[in-house]
Design an enzyme around this catalytic site. Structure first.
Site, mmCIF file in Angstrom:
data_model
loop_
_atom_site.group_PDB
_atom_site.id
_atom_site.type_symbol
_atom_site.label_atom_id
_atom_site.label_comp_id
_atom_site.label_asym_id
_atom_site.label_seq_id
_atom_site.Cartn_x
_atom_site.Cartn_y
_atom_site.Cartn_z
ATOM 1 N N LEU A 132 -46.772 -5.109 4.183
ATOM 2 C CA LEU A 132 -47.403 -4.101 5.044
ATOM 3 C C LEU A 132 -47.577 -2.845 4.205
ATOM 4 O O LEU A 132 -46.601 -2.349 3.636
ATOM 5 C CB LEU A 132 -46.511 -3.795 6.263
ATOM 6 C CG LEU A 132 -46.945 -2.629 7.156
ATOM 7 C CD1 LEU A 132 -48.271 -2.917 7.851
ATOM 8 C CD2 LEU A 132 -45.881 -2.323 8.208
ATOM 9 N N TYR A 161 -40.263 0.288 11.778
ATOM 10 C CA TYR A 161 -39.838 -0.970 12.397
ATOM 11 C C TYR A 161 -38.880 -0.708 13.564
ATOM 12 O O TYR A 161 -38.996 -1.339 14.618
ATOM 13 C CB TYR A 161 -39.183 -1.884 11.357
ATOM 14 C CG TYR A 161 -40.113 -2.261 10.222
ATOM 15 C CD1 TYR A 161 -41.385 -2.760 10.481
ATOM 16 C CD2 TYR A 161 -39.723 -2.118 8.890
ATOM 17 C CE1 TYR A 161 -42.242 -3.105 9.448
ATOM 18 C CE2 TYR A 161 -40.580 -2.465 7.848
ATOM 19 C CZ TYR A 161 -41.846 -2.950 8.136
ATOM 20 O OH TYR A 161 -42.691 -3.285 7.111
ATOM 21 N N GLU A 170 -37.910 -8.183 5.621
ATOM 22 C CA GLU A 170 -36.994 -7.479 4.725
ATOM 23 C C GLU A 170 -37.643 -6.167 4.321
ATOM 24 O O GLU A 170 -38.841 -6.125 4.062
ATOM 25 C CB GLU A 170 -36.736 -8.287 3.451
ATOM 26 C CG GLU A 170 -35.684 -9.344 3.589
ATOM 27 C CD GLU A 170 -36.293 -10.726 3.538
ATOM 28 O OE1 GLU A 170 -37.446 -10.847 3.097
ATOM 29 O OE2 GLU A 170 -35.613 -11.679 3.981
HETATM 30 C C1 LIG Z 1 -44.579 2.265 6.046
HETATM 31 C C2 LIG Z 1 -46.094 2.467 6.188
HETATM 32 C C3 LIG Z 1 -46.765 1.113 6.207
HETATM 33 C C4 LIG Z 1 -46.381 3.202 7.501
HETATM 34 O O1 LIG Z 1 -47.789 3.342 7.630
HETATM 35 P P1 LIG Z 1 -48.448 4.529 8.495
HETATM 36 O O2 LIG Z 1 -49.874 4.215 8.664
HETATM 37 O O3 LIG Z 1 -48.075 5.841 7.933
HETATM 38 O O4 LIG Z 1 -47.679 4.308 9.885
HETATM 39 P P2 LIG Z 1 -47.932 5.078 11.256
HETATM 40 O O5 LIG Z 1 -48.913 6.174 11.086
HETATM 41 O O6 LIG Z 1 -48.189 4.032 12.257
HETATM 42 O O7 LIG Z 1 -46.518 5.748 11.515
HETATM 43 C C5 LIG Z 1 -45.399 4.938 11.682
HETATM 44 C C6 LIG Z 1 -44.138 5.780 11.774
HETATM 45 O O8 LIG Z 1 -43.978 6.539 10.578
HETATM 46 C C7 LIG Z 1 -43.388 7.798 10.908
HETATM 47 N N1 LIG Z 1 -44.317 8.861 10.532
HETATM 48 C C8 LIG Z 1 -45.613 9.014 10.839
HETATM 49 N N2 LIG Z 1 -46.112 10.127 10.302
HETATM 50 C C9 LIG Z 1 -45.108 10.712 9.639
HETATM 51 C C10 LIG Z 1 -45.002 11.890 8.875
HETATM 52 N N3 LIG Z 1 -46.047 12.705 8.671
HETATM 53 N N4 LIG Z 1 -43.802 12.177 8.300
HETATM 54 C C11 LIG Z 1 -42.757 11.343 8.503
HETATM 55 N N5 LIG Z 1 -42.799 10.221 9.222
HETATM 56 C C12 LIG Z 1 -43.954 9.907 9.788
HETATM 57 C C13 LIG Z 1 -43.115 7.788 12.344
HETATM 58 O O9 LIG Z 1 -41.813 7.276 12.579
HETATM 59 C C14 LIG Z 1 -44.145 6.834 12.863
HETATM 60 O O10 LIG Z 1 -43.730 6.302 14.058
HETATM 61 P P3 LIG Z 1 -44.282 6.921 15.454
HETATM 62 O O11 LIG Z 1 -45.556 6.209 15.731
HETATM 63 O O12 LIG Z 1 -43.202 6.584 16.397
HETATM 64 O O13 LIG Z 1 -44.454 8.390 15.249
HETATM 65 C C15 LIG Z 1 -46.661 3.346 5.032
HETATM 66 O O14 LIG Z 1 -45.924 4.535 4.972
HETATM 67 C C16 LIG Z 1 -46.630 2.662 3.674
HETATM 68 O O15 LIG Z 1 -47.580 1.977 3.298
HETATM 69 N N6 LIG Z 1 -45.547 2.865 2.917
HETATM 70 C C17 LIG Z 1 -45.434 2.290 1.576
HETATM 71 C C18 LIG Z 1 -45.348 0.789 1.617
HETATM 72 C C19 LIG Z 1 -44.199 0.331 2.454
HETATM 73 O O16 LIG Z 1 -43.121 0.917 2.430
HETATM 74 N N7 LIG Z 1 -44.413 -0.772 3.197
HETATM 75 C C20 LIG Z 1 -43.388 -1.387 3.987
HETATM 76 C C21 LIG Z 1 -42.677 -2.392 3.142
HETATM 77 S S1 LIG Z 1 -41.451 -3.273 4.084
#
Ligand SMILES: CC(C)(COP(=O)(O)OP(=O)(O)OC[C@H]1O[C@@H](n2cnc3c(N)ncnc32)[C@H](O)[C@@H]1OP(=O)(O)O)[C@@H](O)C(=O)NCCC(=O)NCCS
Length: 154
Positions: A78, A124, A112
């Site tokens: 993801l 998650y 994981e």
């Molecule tokens: C983890 C990841 C997939 C989340 O993607 P994203 O598009 O930012 O996710 P969302 O916008 O749906 O936000 C999900 C959650 O992140 C957190 N979040 C969102 N914006 C945030 C910000 N500006 N600062 C901190 N946390 C934040 C919140 O907990 C949010 O949950 P909520 O909907 O209850 O507010 C992304 O950060 C990523 O690609 N990370 C690097 C790769 C990775 O770690 N993948 C997972 C491997 S297991």
């Protein structure tokens, strides 16, 4: 083009270049190689689902799930373009995978996540996953632990 409207669809071959670039940027220590993706795509469709999120022509994220045929489906990857974090794309991809596992009759979803990845762990936890175990030194060569997370579907 960035219209602010993200849609999901199944991954296709032409998506691999932007996916591999994001993979190397986001997972510098554990990036999947083209061969690893190929091995996944050679599985029958009944055993996998790969989705991309796109905004116009721009790929902004991707996610994959493996269906083993037992009771358990696994989120295997993801990722969202860092320029687009916090807009709900990660949630949309995760929700689509979990919904598909539910539709296919699976009882639980497992994944994981690196112990040192609080942002993903929070995502998650916020979507009904519980932390159920630790795999010590799971990620190599870094030796970082994996947290095993589980969501029951039925
Ligand atoms: C983890 C990841 C997939 C989340 O993607 P994203 O598009 O930012 O996710 P969302 O916008 O749906 O936000 C999900 C959650 O992140 C957190 N979040 C969102 N914006 C945030 C910000 N500006 N600062 C901190 N946390 C934040 C919140 O907990 C949010 O949950 P909520 O909907 O209850 O507010 C992304 O950060 C990523 O690609 N990370 C690097 C790769 C990775 O770690 N993948 C997972 C491997 S297991």
């Amino acid at each position: 083009m960035n219209t602010g409207t993200v849609s999901l669809r199944e991954l296709k071959e032409a998506d691999m270049a932007p996916i591999l670039a994001l993979e190397r940027e986001l997972f510098p220590e554990d990036a999947w190689t083209p061969e690893m993706f190929e091995a996944e795509f050679s599985q029958p469709a009944s055993r996998r689902l790969y989705l991309v999120a796109e905004d116009g022509n721009a790929l902004v994220g991707y996610a994959g799930m493996m269906f083993t045929g037992g009771s358990q489906a696994d989120v295997v990857t993801l990722a969202v373009d860092p320029a687009r974090w916090g807009e709900g794309t990660g949630t949309a991809l995760l929700t689509a995978l979990v919904d598909e596992a539910d539709k296919r009759g699976y009882e639980e979803v497992l994944l994981e996540v690196r112990e040192d990845n609080p942002r993903a762990r929070r995502l998650y936890l916020g979507h009904g996953f519980a932390e159920v175990g630790i795999r010590r030194g799971y990620y190599q060569p870094s030796g970082v632990n994996a947290v095993v997370m589980r969501k029951a579907l039925r």
